[in-house]
Design an enzyme around this catalytic site. Structure first.
Site, PDB file in Angstrom:
ATOM      1  CG  ASN A   1       2.229   2.110   6.282  1.00  0.00           C
ATOM      2  OD1 ASN A   1       1.170   2.009   5.655  1.00  0.00           O
ATOM      3  ND2 ASN A   1       3.150   1.143   6.257  1.00  0.00           N
TER       4      ASN A   1
ATOM      5  CG  ASP B   1       8.415  -3.815  17.862  1.00  0.00           C
ATOM      6  OD1 ASP B   1       7.390  -3.177  17.532  1.00  0.00           O
ATOM      7  OD2 ASP B   1       8.371  -4.881  18.499  1.00  0.00           O
ATOM      8  CB  VAL B   2       6.976   1.630  15.136  1.00  0.00           C
ATOM      9  CG1 VAL B   2       8.236   2.122  14.460  1.00  0.00           C
ATOM     10  CG2 VAL B   2       6.097   0.871  14.149  1.00  0.00           C
TER      11      VAL B   2
ATOM     12  CB  ALA C   1      -6.211  -0.162  16.790  1.00  0.00           C
ATOM     13  CE  LYS C   2      -4.976   0.367  11.095  1.00  0.00           C
ATOM     14  NZ  LYS C   2      -3.740   1.090  10.779  1.00  0.00           N
TER      15      LYS C   2
ATOM     16  CB  SER D   1      -8.499   0.802   8.414  1.00  0.00           C
ATOM     17  OG  SER D   1      -9.271  -0.221   7.830  1.00  0.00           O
TER      18      SER D   1
ATOM     19  CE1 TYR E   1      -5.776  -3.222  11.183  1.00  0.00           C
ATOM     20  CE2 TYR E   1      -7.976  -2.993  10.245  1.00  0.00           C
ATOM     21  CZ  TYR E   1      -6.598  -2.826  10.136  1.00  0.00           C
ATOM     22  OH  TYR E   1      -6.062  -2.270   8.998  1.00  0.00           O
TER      23      TYR E   1
ATOM     24  N   GLY F   1       7.072   0.959   8.801  1.00  0.00           N
ATOM     25  CA  GLY F   1       6.618  -0.278   8.153  1.00  0.00           C
ATOM     26  C   GLY F   1       6.655  -0.175   6.640  1.00  0.00           C
TER      27      GLY F   1
HETATM   28  P1  NAD Z   1       1.629  -5.086   5.221  1.00  0.00           P
HETATM   29  O1  NAD Z   1       1.504  -6.252   6.127  1.00  0.00           O
HETATM   30  O2  NAD Z   1       1.885  -5.304   3.785  1.00  0.00           O
HETATM   31  O3  NAD Z   1       2.721  -4.084   5.777  1.00  0.00           O
HETATM   32  C1  NAD Z   1       2.754  -3.740   7.135  1.00  0.00           C
HETATM   33  C2  NAD Z   1       4.126  -3.221   7.434  1.00  0.00           C
HETATM   34  O4  NAD Z   1       4.213  -2.954   8.822  1.00  0.00           O
HETATM   35  C3  NAD Z   1       5.228  -4.222   7.097  1.00  0.00           C
HETATM   36  O5  NAD Z   1       6.292  -3.541   6.483  1.00  0.00           O
HETATM   37  C4  NAD Z   1       5.641  -4.753   8.451  1.00  0.00           C
HETATM   38  O6  NAD Z   1       6.989  -5.176   8.515  1.00  0.00           O
HETATM   39  C5  NAD Z   1       5.428  -3.524   9.299  1.00  0.00           C
HETATM   40  N1  NAD Z   1       5.340  -3.834  10.704  1.00  0.00           N
HETATM   41  C6  NAD Z   1       4.521  -4.731  11.302  1.00  0.00           C
HETATM   42  N2  NAD Z   1       4.735  -4.721  12.623  1.00  0.00           N
HETATM   43  C7  NAD Z   1       5.703  -3.794  12.850  1.00  0.00           C
HETATM   44  C8  NAD Z   1       6.346  -3.306  14.004  1.00  0.00           C
HETATM   45  N3  NAD Z   1       6.028  -3.786  15.207  1.00  0.00           N
HETATM   46  N4  NAD Z   1       7.297  -2.355  13.861  1.00  0.00           N
HETATM   47  C9  NAD Z   1       7.625  -1.861  12.647  1.00  0.00           C
HETATM   48  N5  NAD Z   1       7.029  -2.274  11.515  1.00  0.00           N
HETATM   49  C10 NAD Z   1       6.095  -3.226  11.626  1.00  0.00           C
HETATM   50  O7  NAD Z   1       0.314  -4.218   5.422  1.00  0.00           O
HETATM   51  P2  NAD Z   1      -0.335  -3.032   4.578  1.00  0.00           P
HETATM   52  O8  NAD Z   1      -1.585  -3.552   4.016  1.00  0.00           O
HETATM   53  O9  NAD Z   1       0.667  -2.401   3.703  1.00  0.00           O
HETATM   54  O10 NAD Z   1      -0.726  -2.072   5.787  1.00  0.00           O
HETATM   55  C11 NAD Z   1      -0.176  -0.800   5.978  1.00  0.00           C
HETATM   56  C12 NAD Z   1      -1.133   0.009   6.816  1.00  0.00           C
HETATM   57  O11 NAD Z   1      -2.361   0.167   6.098  1.00  0.00           O
HETATM   58  C13 NAD Z   1      -1.498  -0.649   8.145  1.00  0.00           C
HETATM   59  O12 NAD Z   1      -1.581   0.332   9.148  1.00  0.00           O
HETATM   60  C14 NAD Z   1      -2.853  -1.247   7.862  1.00  0.00           C
HETATM   61  O13 NAD Z   1      -3.617  -1.411   9.029  1.00  0.00           O
HETATM   62  C15 NAD Z   1      -3.422  -0.209   6.923  1.00  0.00           C
HETATM   63  N6  NAD Z   1      -4.526  -0.686   6.097  1.00  0.00           N
HETATM   64  C16 NAD Z   1      -4.347  -1.687   5.195  1.00  0.00           C
HETATM   65  C17 NAD Z   1      -5.426  -2.100   4.438  1.00  0.00           C
HETATM   66  C18 NAD Z   1      -5.316  -3.193   3.413  1.00  0.00           C
HETATM   67  O14 NAD Z   1      -6.342  -3.610   2.880  1.00  0.00           O
HETATM   68  N7  NAD Z   1      -4.127  -3.682   3.092  1.00  0.00           N
HETATM   69  C19 NAD Z   1      -6.677  -1.495   4.587  1.00  0.00           C
HETATM   70  C20 NAD Z   1      -6.822  -0.483   5.514  1.00  0.00           C
HETATM   71  C21 NAD Z   1      -5.728  -0.078   6.264  1.00  0.00           C
END
Ligand code: NAD
Length: 253
Positions: free
Chosen positions: A90, A63-64, A158-159, A142, A155, A12
């Site tokens: 990620n 699609d992971v 999962a986390k 998270s 969510y 991702g």
């Molecule tokens: P984002 O939406 O900007 O990016 C998520 C990425 O995952 C994207 O590139 C998307 O294309 C990809 N993705 C989604 N479904 C997919 C699939 N089925 N197969 C392959 N790729 C897929 O989100 P982010 O904020 O950058 O999140 C990244 C990680 O950090 C996630 O695991 C999220 O849960 C975690 N996270 C984010 C936050 C936050 O505040 N943004 C906080 C805690 C944890």
């Protein structure tokens, strides 16, 4: 350069935190496999930027949340670059859905991507790491995995699962120099949470500012990259099963 010639697969990574980690790893000398789902143009742009700066990278669609695609992805990256040293699990999806609106489909979507996909990515690389003498895993959890929030039970499950999966993998794989750790980000401004940052979310933003010791409501994706480099580097070789919380202080109270 702390990751010179290491091959890193970041799932991702066409945007958000994954993109920031991929770009930072490239600056640290790593060869980057960008995984994307829907956005080949963004993935290609990141690859081009890395190559233009003298690095090496390639984009891989997968699609992971689907085990067969995860297995194909890791095999393709090994075939392309000869090895994978670092896996950053990620890719994630976050839905704010209360308990009674959490359908089986929403539950499965959250768990399949945010937890199941992480496990099967590691599982698919273990035989390879046994051959090359080790590997590094960084799972993105998270603060919704180290603590809880209302309106996102799937969510949080999962986390939270990622935090304990990280420990379980470390417990089983540590002897084989497979180094499994996790990062638990707080709120980071990315497309993932645009719906809780926009107009109408003033109360939430005010609460985040008030209850975060640093007064920061949303961090930048780049704020996650220091921990990601550390965990991928040799400096973390004795850190196993750990979750580093990077949340601007949110969870100290
Ligand atoms: P984002 O939406 O900007 O990016 C998520 C990425 O995952 C994207 O590139 C998307 O294309 C990809 N993705 C989604 N479904 C997919 C699939 N089925 N197969 C392959 N790729 C897929 O989100 P982010 O904020 O950058 O999140 C990244 C990680 O950090 C996630 O695991 C999220 O849960 C975690 N996270 C984010 C936050 C936050 O505040 N943004 C906080 C805690 C944890």
């Amino acid at each position: 350069m702390r990751l010179k010639d290491k091959v890193a697969l970041v799932t991702g990574s066409s945007m958000g935190i994954g993109e920031a980690i991929a770009r930072r790893y490239a600056k640290e000398g790593a060869i980057i496999a960008i995984n994307y789902l829907k956005n080949p143009d963004k993935a290609d742009k990141i690859v081009k930027d890395i190559v233009a700066a003298g690095g090496k990278a390639q984009a891989f669609k997968a699609d992971v949340s689907k085990v067969a695609e995860v297995e194909k992805l890791t095999a393709d990256v090994v075939k392309t670059f000869g090895r994978v040293d670092i896996l950053v699990n990620n890719a994630g999806v976050f839905r704010t859905v209360p308990v009674m609106e959490t359908t089986e489909a929403i539950w499965d979507e959250q768990l399949d991507l945010n937890l199941k996909g992480y496990f099967f990515a590691v599982r698919s690389l273990v035989p390879h790491w046994r051959q090359i003498g080790g590997g590094k895993v960084i799972n993105i959890s998270s603060i919704a995995g180290t603590g809880a929030f209302p309106n996102c039970p799937a969510y949080c499950a999962a986390k939270g699962g990622v935090v304990n999966l990280t420990k379980a993998l470390a417990a089983e794989l540590g002897k084989e120099k497979i180094n499994v750790n996790s990062i638990a980000p707080g709120n980071v401004a990315t497309p993932l949470n645009a719906h809780v940052r926009g107009p109408g979310n003033d109360e939430y933003i005010k609460m985040m500012k008030l209850f975060t010791p640093t007064g920061i409501d949303f961090m930048d994706p780049e704020d996650m990259t220091g921990a990601a480099v550390f965990l991928a580097s040799d400096d973390a070789r004795m850190v196993h099963g750990e979750t580093i919380i990077v949340d601007a202080g949110w969870s100290v109270w």
